[in-house]
Design a protein around this motif. Structure first.
Motif, PDB file in Angstrom:
ATOM      1  N   VAL A  34       1.437  -8.188   3.659  1.00 43.81           N
ATOM      2  CA  VAL A  34       0.943  -6.836   3.405  1.00 43.81           C
ATOM      3  C   VAL A  34       1.887  -5.830   4.060  1.00 43.81           C
ATOM      4  N   CYS A  35       2.289  -4.837   3.283  1.00 42.65           N
ATOM      5  CA  CYS A  35       3.179  -3.784   3.771  1.00 42.65           C
ATOM      6  C   CYS A  35       2.570  -2.440   3.409  1.00 42.65           C
ATOM      7  N   GLY A  36       2.551  -1.517   4.366  1.00 37.56           N
ATOM      8  CA  GLY A  36       2.048  -0.172   4.117  1.00 37.56           C
ATOM      9  C   GLY A  36       3.086   0.866   4.493  1.00 37.56           C
ATOM     10  N   PHE A  37       3.209   1.895   3.662  1.00 40.02           N
ATOM     11  CA  PHE A  37       4.150   2.956   4.005  1.00 40.02           C
ATOM     12  C   PHE A  37       3.579   4.318   3.652  1.00 40.02           C
ATOM     13  N   ASP A  38       4.067   5.335   4.361  1.00 39.46           N
ATOM     14  CA  ASP A  38       3.638   6.707   4.145  1.00 39.46           C
ATOM     15  C   ASP A  38       4.758   7.620   4.633  1.00 39.46           C
ATOM     16  N   ILE A  46       1.688   6.859  10.283  1.00 34.98           N
ATOM     17  CA  ILE A  46       2.210   5.525  10.582  1.00 34.98           C
ATOM     18  C   ILE A  46       2.008   5.167  12.053  1.00 34.98           C
ATOM     19  N   HIS A  47       2.041   6.155  12.938  1.00 30.31           N
ATOM     20  CA  HIS A  47       1.690   5.894  14.341  1.00 30.31           C
ATOM     21  C   HIS A  47       0.259   5.344  14.421  1.00 30.31           C
ATOM     22  N   ALA A  48      -0.642   5.963  13.662  1.00 28.32           N
ATOM     23  CA  ALA A  48      -2.037   5.508  13.648  1.00 28.32           C
ATOM     24  C   ALA A  48      -2.143   4.112  13.039  1.00 28.32           C
ATOM     25  N   CYS A  49      -1.338   3.832  12.022  1.00 33.79           N
ATOM     26  CA  CYS A  49      -1.311   2.496  11.415  1.00 33.79           C
ATOM     27  C   CYS A  49      -0.976   1.435  12.454  1.00 33.79           C
ATOM     28  N   CYS A  50       0.020   1.723  13.268  1.00 29.93           N
ATOM     29  CA  CYS A  50       0.451   0.754  14.285  1.00 29.93           C
ATOM     30  C   CYS A  50      -0.641   0.490  15.308  1.00 29.93           C
ATOM     31  N   ARG A  51      -1.485   1.490  15.545  1.00 33.06           N
ATOM     32  CA  ARG A  51      -2.610   1.267  16.460  1.00 33.06           C
ATOM     33  C   ARG A  51      -3.678   0.402  15.805  1.00 33.06           C
ATOM     34  N   ARG A  52      -3.773   0.459  14.480  1.00 35.28           N
ATOM     35  CA  ARG A  52      -4.753  -0.369  13.765  1.00 35.28           C
ATOM     36  C   ARG A  52      -4.355  -1.840  13.792  1.00 35.28           C
ATOM     37  N   SER A  53      -3.083  -2.123  13.588  1.00 37.72           N
ATOM     38  CA  SER A  53      -2.647  -3.514  13.513  1.00 37.72           C
ATOM     39  C   SER A  53      -1.176  -3.637  13.879  1.00 37.72           C
ATOM     40  N   LYS A  54      -0.858  -4.654  14.640  1.00 37.08           N
ATOM     41  CA  LYS A  54       0.527  -4.981  14.979  1.00 37.08           C
ATOM     42  C   LYS A  54       1.085  -6.049  14.052  1.00 37.08           C
ATOM     43  N   ASP A  75       0.865  -1.187   0.000  1.00 42.28           N
ATOM     44  CA  ASP A  75       0.000   0.000   0.000  1.00 42.28           C
ATOM     45  C   ASP A  75       0.899   1.234   0.000  1.00 42.28           C
ATOM     46  N   ALA A  76       0.999   1.869  -1.152  1.00 39.75           N
ATOM     47  CA  ALA A  76       1.935   2.982  -1.346  1.00 39.75           C
ATOM     48  C   ALA A  76       1.236   4.304  -1.036  1.00 39.75           C
ATOM     49  N   GLY A  77       1.604   4.912   0.084  1.00 34.77           N
ATOM     50  CA  GLY A  77       0.901   6.099   0.561  1.00 34.77           C
ATOM     51  C   GLY A  77      -0.329   5.671   1.331  1.00 34.77           C
ATOM     52  N   CYS A  78      -0.102   4.853   2.366  1.00 38.97           N
ATOM     53  CA  CYS A  78      -1.212   4.158   3.037  1.00 38.97           C
ATOM     54  C   CYS A  78      -2.000   5.026   3.995  1.00 38.97           C
ATOM     55  N   GLY A  79      -1.552   6.280   4.245  1.00 36.28           N
ATOM     56  CA  GLY A  79      -2.268   7.103   5.211  1.00 36.28           C
ATOM     57  C   GLY A  79      -2.273   6.459   6.582  1.00 36.28           C
ATOM     58  N   GLU A  80      -3.435   6.475   7.241  1.00 34.87           N
ATOM     59  CA  GLU A  80      -3.493   5.917   8.597  1.00 34.87           C
ATOM     60  C   GLU A  80      -3.844   4.428   8.613  1.00 34.87           C
ATOM     61  N   GLY A  81      -3.787   3.783   7.438  1.00 33.81           N
ATOM     62  CA  GLY A  81      -3.838   2.333   7.391  1.00 33.81           C
ATOM     63  C   GLY A  81      -5.194   1.680   7.292  1.00 33.81           C
ATOM     64  N   TYR A  82      -6.241   2.455   7.046  1.00 34.08           N
ATOM     65  CA  TYR A  82      -7.596   1.899   7.004  1.00 34.08           C
ATOM     66  C   TYR A  82      -7.716   0.809   5.947  1.00 34.08           C
ATOM     67  N   TYR A  83      -7.360   1.125   4.709  1.00 33.15           N
ATOM     68  CA  TYR A  83      -7.490   0.148   3.622  1.00 33.15           C
ATOM     69  C   TYR A  83      -6.468  -0.974   3.780  1.00 33.15           C
ATOM     70  N   THR A  84      -5.270  -0.643   4.231  1.00 33.42           N
ATOM     71  CA  THR A  84      -4.220  -1.651   4.416  1.00 33.42           C
ATOM     72  C   THR A  84      -4.679  -2.726   5.388  1.00 33.42           C
ATOM     73  N   ALA A  85      -5.227  -2.307   6.518  1.00 38.45           N
ATOM     74  CA  ALA A  85      -5.667  -3.258   7.536  1.00 38.45           C
ATOM     75  C   ALA A  85      -6.818  -4.127   7.027  1.00 38.45           C
ATOM     76  N   LEU A  86      -7.731  -3.536   6.276  1.00 38.29           N
ATOM     77  CA  LEU A  86      -8.848  -4.313   5.732  1.00 38.29           C
ATOM     78  C   LEU A  86      -8.352  -5.357   4.726  1.00 38.29           C
ATOM     79  N   LEU A  87      -7.373  -4.974   3.901  1.00 38.10           N
ATOM     80  CA  LEU A  87      -6.820  -5.929   2.937  1.00 38.10           C
ATOM     81  C   LEU A  87      -6.049  -7.042   3.657  1.00 38.10           C
ATOM     82  N   HIS A  88      -5.355  -6.691   4.711  1.00 36.19           N
ATOM     83  CA  HIS A  88      -4.644  -7.696   5.501  1.00 36.19           C
ATOM     84  C   HIS A  88      -5.618  -8.728   6.059  1.00 36.19           C
ATOM     85  N   ASP A  89      -6.764  -8.264   6.544  1.00 37.39           N
ATOM     86  CA  ASP A  89      -7.764  -9.177   7.090  1.00 37.39           C
ATOM     87  C   ASP A  89      -8.429 -10.008   5.990  1.00 37.39           C
TER      88      ASP A  89
END
Length: 279
Positions: A115-119, A125-133, A94-108
């Motif tokens: 699955v790798c997300g970066f921004d 990315i702090h918010a991404c880490c709260r979405r999924s470890k 996920d290139a430019g994943c923001g706070e990880g909403y779509y990344t986490a859904l795709l992971h599930d």
């Protein structure tokens, strides 16, 4: 298994360590306590705090978690399923994943995938880490993706910038890029409140300028109507858009006085294939 990473300084393979990663040239990158790796060196940053700030990230998190963009989630999941069809253990980036909403859904949705997300935004990315470890999160730039060559099956780009040179480097032959971009009438009602004259977004510019070895497989539309029932939700939507940077205080005041807004979703979803020439 996480994607193989390359050093953002010398491009050598990064070896994963308990507390971070390092390359053979002894460039070391500590893992933040939240769980991500920062692979965006300061000399490659265009500003001191690039990307979305904490306030914008929080607004995006609240809005996306409201479920208003469910049609987008459904369309993206369906397109990803088609893109990884026949791949046993796909690598999804996920290139430019923001706070990880779509990344986490795709992971599930694709538990067999890496699955790798970066921004570039550290608050995002702090918010991404709260979405999924369980997802590989990176602070990194699309201009210099810290992933080794030819290992990615699908790149997701949601309202983000495409760097086709980097995409061609990290994608496997036959890999796909799924791009979500605004359609002509996207968020028309929101823009109508802000601006005296609302211009349609330009569409298809992206696919009319595809570089060599990339070809359009499919173009679809993602549409729907959102019923925003609070001024907070309306302002959160504003904070997700480029208009946030240009809106005047008086225009923002107009939005804050609204208690409801019916607003249309109009997005384009492009499925693009990468096939390099045979050597």
């Amino acid at each position: 298994m996480p994607a193989n990473l390359k050093c953002p300084v010398c491009s050598q393979l990064l070896q994963q360590l308990d507390n971070g990663a390092a390359c053979t040239n002894n460039h070391r990158f500590d893992r933040a306590r939240q769980g991500y790796l920062n692979l965006l060196p300061s000399h490659k940053m265009r500003s001191k705090h690039p990307g979305d700030d904490k306030q914008m990230v929080q607004a995006r998190h609240r809005f996306l978690d409201s479920g208003c963009y469910q049609p987008v989630v459904d369309a993206l999941s369906k397109a990803t399923r088609t893109a990884v069809n026949g791949v046993e253990h796909p690598v999804i980036l996920d290139a430019g994943c923001g706070e990880g909403y779509y990344t986490a859904l795709l992971h599930d949705a694709f538990p067999q995938a890496s699955v790798c997300g970066f921004d570039i935004s550290k608050p995002a990315i702090h918010a991404c880490c709260r979405r999924s470890k369980d997802i590989q999160w990176l602070v990194a730039s699309v201009n210099d993706i810290p992933v080794t060559d030819n290992q990615v099956d699908v790149i997701i780009s949601v309202f983000s910038r495409c760097d086709w040179k980097e995409f061609s480097r990290v994608l496997k032959p036959g890999g796909k890029v799924l791009v979500l971009a605004p359609g002509e009438q996207h968020l028309y009602a929101l823009r109508q409140v802000i601006y005296e004259e609302v211009r349609p977004y330009p569409v298809d510019k992206l696919v009319s300028q595809l570089p060599e070895h990339f070809s359009l497989l499919e173009k679809g539309s993602v549409t729907g109507t959102m019923k925003l029932d609070s001024s907070e939700l309306i302002l959160d939507l504003l904070a997700m858009t480029p208009h946030y940077w240009h809106v005047k205080p008086s225009q923002k005041q107009q939005l804050s006085e609204l208690t409801s807004l019916e607003c249309g979703i109009d997005m384009k979803l492009y499925a693009i294939a990468y096939q390099p020439a045979e050597s």
